[in-house]
Design a protein around this motif. Structure first.
Motif, PDB file in Angstrom:
ATOM      1  N   GLU A   1      -7.279 -10.213 -11.766  1.00 15.05           N
ATOM      2  CA  GLU A   1      -5.816 -10.146 -11.944  1.00 15.05           C
ATOM      3  C   GLU A   1      -5.133  -9.867 -10.602  1.00 15.05           C
ATOM      4  OE1 GLU A   1      -2.053  -7.882 -12.429  1.00 15.05           O
ATOM      5  OE2 GLU A   1      -3.979  -6.936 -11.973  1.00 15.05           O
ATOM      6  N   ARG A   2      -5.670  -8.943  -9.849  1.00 19.92           N
ATOM      7  CA  ARG A   2      -5.098  -8.647  -8.528  1.00 19.92           C
ATOM      8  C   ARG A   2      -5.231  -9.862  -7.608  1.00 19.92           C
ATOM      9  NH1 ARG A   2      -7.596  -3.835  -9.840  1.00 19.92           N
ATOM     10  NH2 ARG A   2      -9.454  -4.336  -8.623  1.00 19.92           N
ATOM     11  N   GLY A   3      -6.361 -10.534  -7.684  1.00 17.67           N
ATOM     12  CA  GLY A   3      -6.574 -11.727  -6.870  1.00 17.67           C
ATOM     13  C   GLY A   3      -5.592 -12.831  -7.202  1.00 17.67           C
ATOM     14  N   ILE A   4      -5.302 -13.009  -8.480  1.00 21.59           N
ATOM     15  CA  ILE A   4      -4.328 -14.030  -8.895  1.00 21.59           C
ATOM     16  C   ILE A   4      -2.971 -13.734  -8.277  1.00 21.59           C
ATOM     17  CG2 ILE A   4      -2.995 -14.880 -10.885  1.00 21.59           C
ATOM     18  CD1 ILE A   4      -5.656 -14.641 -12.502  1.00 21.59           C
ATOM     19  N   ARG A   5      -2.575 -12.472  -8.302  1.00 16.86           N
ATOM     20  CA  ARG A   5      -1.272 -12.089  -7.739  1.00 16.86           C
ATOM     21  C   ARG A   5      -1.184 -12.367  -6.233  1.00 16.86           C
ATOM     22  NH1 ARG A   5       1.948  -9.015 -11.083  1.00 16.86           N
ATOM     23  NH2 ARG A   5       0.924  -8.286 -12.964  1.00 16.86           N
ATOM     24  N   GLU A   6      -2.319 -12.433  -5.573  1.00 20.61           N
ATOM     25  CA  GLU A   6      -2.349 -12.656  -4.128  1.00 20.61           C
ATOM     26  C   GLU A   6      -2.411 -14.128  -3.740  1.00 20.61           C
ATOM     27  OE1 GLU A   6      -5.591 -10.276  -2.693  1.00 20.61           O
ATOM     28  OE2 GLU A   6      -4.653  -8.399  -3.350  1.00 20.61           O
TER      29      GLU A   6
ATOM     30  N   LEU B   1     -10.077 -21.072 -14.087  1.00 20.31           N
ATOM     31  CA  LEU B   1     -10.718 -19.772 -14.266  1.00 20.31           C
ATOM     32  C   LEU B   1     -11.279 -19.633 -15.680  1.00 20.31           C
ATOM     33  CD1 LEU B   1      -8.177 -17.479 -12.387  1.00 20.31           C
ATOM     34  CD2 LEU B   1     -10.454 -18.170 -11.617  1.00 20.31           C
ATOM     35  N   ASN B   2     -10.528 -20.113 -16.651  1.00 18.49           N
ATOM     36  CA  ASN B   2     -10.993 -20.046 -18.035  1.00 18.49           C
ATOM     37  C   ASN B   2     -12.283 -20.852 -18.214  1.00 18.49           C
ATOM     38  OD1 ASN B   2     -10.668 -19.234 -20.825  1.00 18.49           O
ATOM     39  ND2 ASN B   2     -10.213 -21.386 -21.219  1.00 18.49           N
ATOM     40  N   ARG B   3     -12.335 -22.022 -17.595  1.00 21.15           N
ATOM     41  CA  ARG B   3     -13.549 -22.843 -17.671  1.00 21.15           C
ATOM     42  C   ARG B   3     -14.750 -22.095 -17.077  1.00 21.15           C
ATOM     43  NH1 ARG B   3     -10.468 -27.189 -17.021  1.00 21.15           N
ATOM     44  NH2 ARG B   3     -10.428 -27.111 -14.769  1.00 21.15           N
ATOM     45  N   ILE B   4     -14.525 -21.450 -15.944  1.00 22.01           N
ATOM     46  CA  ILE B   4     -15.596 -20.698 -15.287  1.00 22.01           C
ATOM     47  C   ILE B   4     -16.044 -19.526 -16.175  1.00 22.01           C
ATOM     48  CG2 ILE B   4     -16.139 -19.197 -13.316  1.00 22.01           C
ATOM     49  CD1 ILE B   4     -14.158 -21.051 -11.690  1.00 22.01           C
ATOM     50  N   ILE B   5     -15.083 -18.807 -16.727  1.00 21.66           N
ATOM     51  CA  ILE B   5     -15.395 -17.648 -17.569  1.00 21.66           C
ATOM     52  C   ILE B   5     -16.171 -18.067 -18.817  1.00 21.66           C
ATOM     53  CG2 ILE B   5     -14.335 -15.884 -19.059  1.00 21.66           C
ATOM     54  CD1 ILE B   5     -12.112 -15.691 -16.859  1.00 21.66           C
ATOM     55  N   MET B   6     -15.871 -19.236 -19.335  1.00 24.67           N
ATOM     56  CA  MET B   6     -16.523 -19.702 -20.564  1.00 24.67           C
ATOM     57  C   MET B   6     -17.906 -20.307 -20.330  1.00 24.67           C
ATOM     58  SD  MET B   6     -14.578 -18.712 -22.902  1.00 24.67           S
ATOM     59  CE  MET B   6     -15.369 -19.504 -24.287  1.00 24.67           C
ATOM     60  N   MET B   7     -18.306 -20.495 -19.079  1.00 22.75           N
ATOM     61  CA  MET B   7     -19.604 -21.114 -18.771  1.00 22.75           C
ATOM     62  C   MET B   7     -20.792 -20.419 -19.443  1.00 22.75           C
ATOM     63  SD  MET B   7     -19.448 -22.389 -14.860  1.00 22.75           S
ATOM     64  CE  MET B   7     -18.508 -23.816 -14.403  1.00 22.75           C
ATOM     65  N   PRO B   8     -20.876 -19.091 -19.480  1.00 24.00           N
ATOM     66  CA  PRO B   8     -22.033 -18.466 -20.140  1.00 24.00           C
ATOM     67  C   PRO B   8     -22.156 -18.881 -21.615  1.00 24.00           C
ATOM     68  CG  PRO B   8     -20.883 -16.849 -18.817  1.00 24.00           C
ATOM     69  CD  PRO B   8     -20.021 -18.087 -18.832  1.00 24.00           C
ATOM     70  N   LEU B   9     -21.023 -18.937 -22.327  1.00 25.64           N
ATOM     71  CA  LEU B   9     -21.079 -19.341 -23.733  1.00 25.64           C
ATOM     72  C   LEU B   9     -21.433 -20.813 -23.876  1.00 25.64           C
ATOM     73  CD1 LEU B   9     -18.019 -17.422 -25.201  1.00 25.64           C
ATOM     74  CD2 LEU B   9     -20.439 -16.902 -25.477  1.00 25.64           C
ATOM     75  N   GLN B  10     -20.870 -21.626 -23.014  1.00 27.13           N
ATOM     76  CA  GLN B  10     -21.175 -23.055 -23.075  1.00 27.13           C
ATOM     77  C   GLN B  10     -22.654 -23.306 -22.819  1.00 27.13           C
ATOM     78  OE1 GLN B  10     -18.360 -24.613 -20.259  1.00 27.13           O
ATOM     79  NE2 GLN B  10     -16.833 -25.021 -21.834  1.00 27.13           N
ATOM     80  N   SER B  11     -23.203 -22.632 -21.836  1.00 31.19           N
ATOM     81  CA  SER B  11     -24.623 -22.849 -21.539  1.00 31.19           C
ATOM     82  C   SER B  11     -25.503 -22.259 -22.635  1.00 31.19           C
ATOM     83  CB  SER B  11     -24.990 -22.275 -20.173  1.00 31.19           C
ATOM     84  OG  SER B  11     -24.874 -20.874 -20.167  1.00 31.19           O
ATOM     85  N   LEU B  12     -25.069 -21.190 -23.258  1.00 28.20           N
ATOM     86  CA  LEU B  12     -25.829 -20.600 -24.358  1.00 28.20           C
ATOM     87  C   LEU B  12     -25.951 -21.555 -25.536  1.00 28.20           C
ATOM     88  CD1 LEU B  12     -27.193 -18.076 -25.656  1.00 28.20           C
ATOM     89  CD2 LEU B  12     -24.912 -17.484 -26.502  1.00 28.20           C
ATOM     90  N   TYR B  13     -24.845 -22.201 -25.884  1.00 30.52           N
ATOM     91  CA  TYR B  13     -24.821 -23.080 -27.044  1.00 30.52           C
ATOM     92  C   TYR B  13     -25.129 -24.535 -26.725  1.00 30.52           C
ATOM     93  CZ  TYR B  13     -22.712 -19.088 -29.373  1.00 30.52           C
ATOM     94  OH  TYR B  13     -22.484 -17.850 -29.886  1.00 30.52           O
TER      95      TYR B  13
ATOM     96  N   ALA C   1       1.160 -25.532 -11.340  1.00 37.05           N
ATOM     97  CA  ALA C   1       0.115 -25.216 -10.363  1.00 37.05           C
ATOM     98  C   ALA C   1      -0.636 -23.949 -10.776  1.00 37.05           C
ATOM     99  CB  ALA C   1       0.718 -25.053  -8.972  1.00 37.05           C
ATOM    100  N   MET C   2       0.089 -22.967 -11.266  1.00 37.24           N
ATOM    101  CA  MET C   2      -0.533 -21.721 -11.713  1.00 37.24           C
ATOM    102  C   MET C   2      -1.362 -21.963 -12.969  1.00 37.24           C
ATOM    103  SD  MET C   2      -0.459 -18.767 -10.335  1.00 37.24           S
ATOM    104  CE  MET C   2      -1.993 -18.082 -10.878  1.00 37.24           C
ATOM    105  N   SER C   3      -0.889 -22.805 -13.838  1.00 31.49           N
ATOM    106  CA  SER C   3      -1.603 -23.145 -15.065  1.00 31.49           C
ATOM    107  C   SER C   3      -2.936 -23.826 -14.749  1.00 31.49           C
ATOM    108  CB  SER C   3      -0.738 -24.053 -15.943  1.00 31.49           C
ATOM    109  OG  SER C   3      -1.411 -24.394 -17.120  1.00 31.49           O
ATOM    110  N   THR C   4      -2.954 -24.655 -13.722  1.00 35.87           N
ATOM    111  CA  THR C   4      -4.189 -25.312 -13.302  1.00 35.87           C
ATOM    112  C   THR C   4      -5.224 -24.271 -12.879  1.00 35.87           C
ATOM    113  OG1 THR C   4      -3.014 -27.308 -12.630  1.00 35.87           O
ATOM    114  CG2 THR C   4      -5.191 -26.947 -11.646  1.00 35.87           C
ATOM    115  N   ILE C   5      -4.791 -23.289 -12.123  1.00 32.50           N
ATOM    116  CA  ILE C   5      -5.694 -22.215 -11.692  1.00 32.50           C
ATOM    117  C   ILE C   5      -6.224 -21.441 -12.897  1.00 32.50           C
ATOM    118  CG2 ILE C   5      -5.790 -19.976 -10.496  1.00 32.50           C
ATOM    119  CD1 ILE C   5      -3.921 -21.206  -8.391  1.00 32.50           C
ATOM    120  N   ILE C   6      -5.336 -21.087 -13.815  1.00 31.74           N
ATOM    121  CA  ILE C   6      -5.738 -20.325 -15.001  1.00 31.74           C
ATOM    122  C   ILE C   6      -6.738 -21.133 -15.832  1.00 31.74           C
ATOM    123  CG2 ILE C   6      -4.934 -19.262 -17.149  1.00 31.74           C
ATOM    124  CD1 ILE C   6      -4.123 -17.711 -14.577  1.00 31.74           C
TER     125      ILE C   6
END
Length: 116
Positions: A13-18, A100-112, A92-97
């Protein structure tokens, strides 16, 4: 894991603000809020967006009056350069979000993931 997952999230969250994208979005929003006409149009636009989202989430039909109001407000917003700039920065901010969401979801995607 030695670091608390929530601490990592707060760091993100802090990184996003920067980011330059967030700072540009912040500046564009400031310009909109400092212009009375742009702020009024933007507030009406956000209000109708929220109304439509609430109706969709609760399964309500979106009546013709709401659709007409949304179209009218959208047309007004598209004629305002300050709001258009803000929307560009939001995209532009939505693209970043989304990235990030895709990256965060990688563990679940690889699990299933189906493994052959």
């Amino acid at each position: 894991m030695s670091e608390n997952i929530y601490d990592l999230a707060h760091g993100l969250e802090r990184g996003i603000r920067e980011t330059d994208e967030f700072k540009s979005l912040e500046e564009a929003y400031k310009k909109v809020t400092e212009d009375a006409e742009a702020k009024e149009k933007f507030d009406r636009f956000r209000e109708i967006q929220i109304t439509i989202q609430e109706k969709q989430m609760t399964g309500q039909d979106i009546d013709d009056e709401t659709v007409d109001r949304a179209q009218k407000v959208a047309e007004e917003v598209q004629q305002n350069e300050l709001i258009l700039g803000l929307m560009e920065k939001e995209q532009a901010m939505s693209t970043i979000i989304n990235d990030l969401n895709r990256i965060i979801m990688m563990p679940l995607q690889s699990l299933y993931e189906v493994k052959e």
